[in-house]
Design a protein around this motif. Structure first.
Motif, PDB file in Angstrom:
ATOM      1  N   UNK A  10       0.776  -1.274   0.078  1.00  0.00           N
ATOM      2  CA  UNK A  10       0.095  -0.029  -0.069  1.00  0.00           C
ATOM      3  C   UNK A  10       0.717   1.275  -0.178  1.00  0.00           C
ATOM      4  N   UNK A  11       0.484   2.123  -0.998  1.00  0.00           N
ATOM      5  CA  UNK A  11       1.302   3.480  -0.899  1.00  0.00           C
ATOM      6  C   UNK A  11       0.399   4.601  -1.330  1.00  0.00           C
ATOM      7  N   UNK A  12       0.769   5.778  -1.004  1.00  0.00           N
ATOM      8  CA  UNK A  12      -0.020   7.079  -1.314  1.00  0.00           C
ATOM      9  C   UNK A  12       0.435   7.364  -2.832  1.00  0.00           C
ATOM     10  N   UNK A  91      -4.289   2.838 -10.486  1.00  0.00           N
ATOM     11  CA  UNK A  91      -3.442   1.482 -10.341  1.00  0.00           C
ATOM     12  C   UNK A  91      -3.611   0.533  -9.687  1.00  0.00           C
ATOM     13  N   UNK A  92      -4.518   0.720  -8.603  1.00  0.00           N
ATOM     14  CA  UNK A  92      -5.010  -0.293  -7.380  1.00  0.00           C
ATOM     15  C   UNK A  92      -5.408  -1.801  -8.363  1.00  0.00           C
ATOM     16  N   UNK A  93      -5.082  -2.644  -7.964  1.00  0.00           N
ATOM     17  CA  UNK A  93      -5.201  -3.917  -8.541  1.00  0.00           C
ATOM     18  C   UNK A  93      -4.535  -5.127  -7.916  1.00  0.00           C
ATOM     19  N   UNK A  94      -4.875  -6.182  -8.415  1.00  0.00           N
ATOM     20  CA  UNK A  94      -4.051  -7.510  -7.980  1.00  0.00           C
ATOM     21  C   UNK A  94      -3.035  -7.689  -9.094  1.00  0.00           C
ATOM     22  N   UNK A  95      -1.940  -7.761  -9.157  1.00  0.00           N
ATOM     23  CA  UNK A  95      -0.964  -7.871 -10.181  1.00  0.00           C
ATOM     24  C   UNK A  95      -0.303  -9.171 -10.295  1.00  0.00           C
ATOM     25  N   UNK A  96      -0.386  -9.787 -11.463  1.00  0.00           N
ATOM     26  CA  UNK A  96       0.066 -11.163 -11.587  1.00  0.00           C
ATOM     27  C   UNK A  96       1.287 -11.134 -12.446  1.00  0.00           C
ATOM     28  N   UNK A 116      -3.663   4.814  -2.345  1.00  0.00           N
ATOM     29  CA  UNK A 116      -4.628   5.705  -1.850  1.00  0.00           C
ATOM     30  C   UNK A 116      -4.343   7.200  -2.276  1.00  0.00           C
ATOM     31  N   UNK A 117      -5.441   8.025  -2.491  1.00  0.00           N
ATOM     32  CA  UNK A 117      -5.207   9.294  -2.970  1.00  0.00           C
ATOM     33  C   UNK A 117      -4.967  10.198  -1.588  1.00  0.00           C
TER      34      UNK A 117
END
Length: 117
Positions: A10-12, A91-96, A116-117
């Protein structure tokens, strides 16, 4: 063949993350000749290609990440990476992570990225 992705979190907005994908139980020549990729899937959406890199180093990016994300590979380590800068909430998502070689697709289990914004 087994793929293990790591590096999510999690990042801003505006922050950076680097995803890594380790490919195990694959002979080196198959990895070297393969196409590596990163896909992502947001809730309620389909899984989309984010970036890919071929055996000769040619890269391809989804338009929304061009100039912000960089894909790379290390054949000796059987790894590929996705450097993600200037992250946005979208860009929030599950990355595969994905490896395509010998006419087969291989997938990792996915790693969550939350911006997060």
């Amino acid at each position: 063949v087994q793929l293990q992705a790591s590096g999510g979190g999690s990042v801003q907005a505006g922050g950076s993350l680097k995803l890594s994908c380790k490919t195990a139980n694959i002979i080196w020549s198959s990895f070297r000749s393969g196409r590596m990729g990163w896909y992502r899937q947001a809730p309620g959406s389909q899984r989309d290609l984010v970036a890919s890199i071929t055996s000769d180093g040619s890269t391809n990016y989804q338009d929304s990440v061009k100039g912000r994300f960089t894909i790379s590979r290390d054949n000796a380590k059987r790894m590929h990476y996705l450097q993600m800068d200037s992250l946005e909430p979208e860009d929030t998502a599950v990355y595969y992570c994905n490896v395509y070689t010998n006419s087969r697709d291989y997938w990792g289990k996915g790693t969550q990225v939350t911006v997060s914004s």
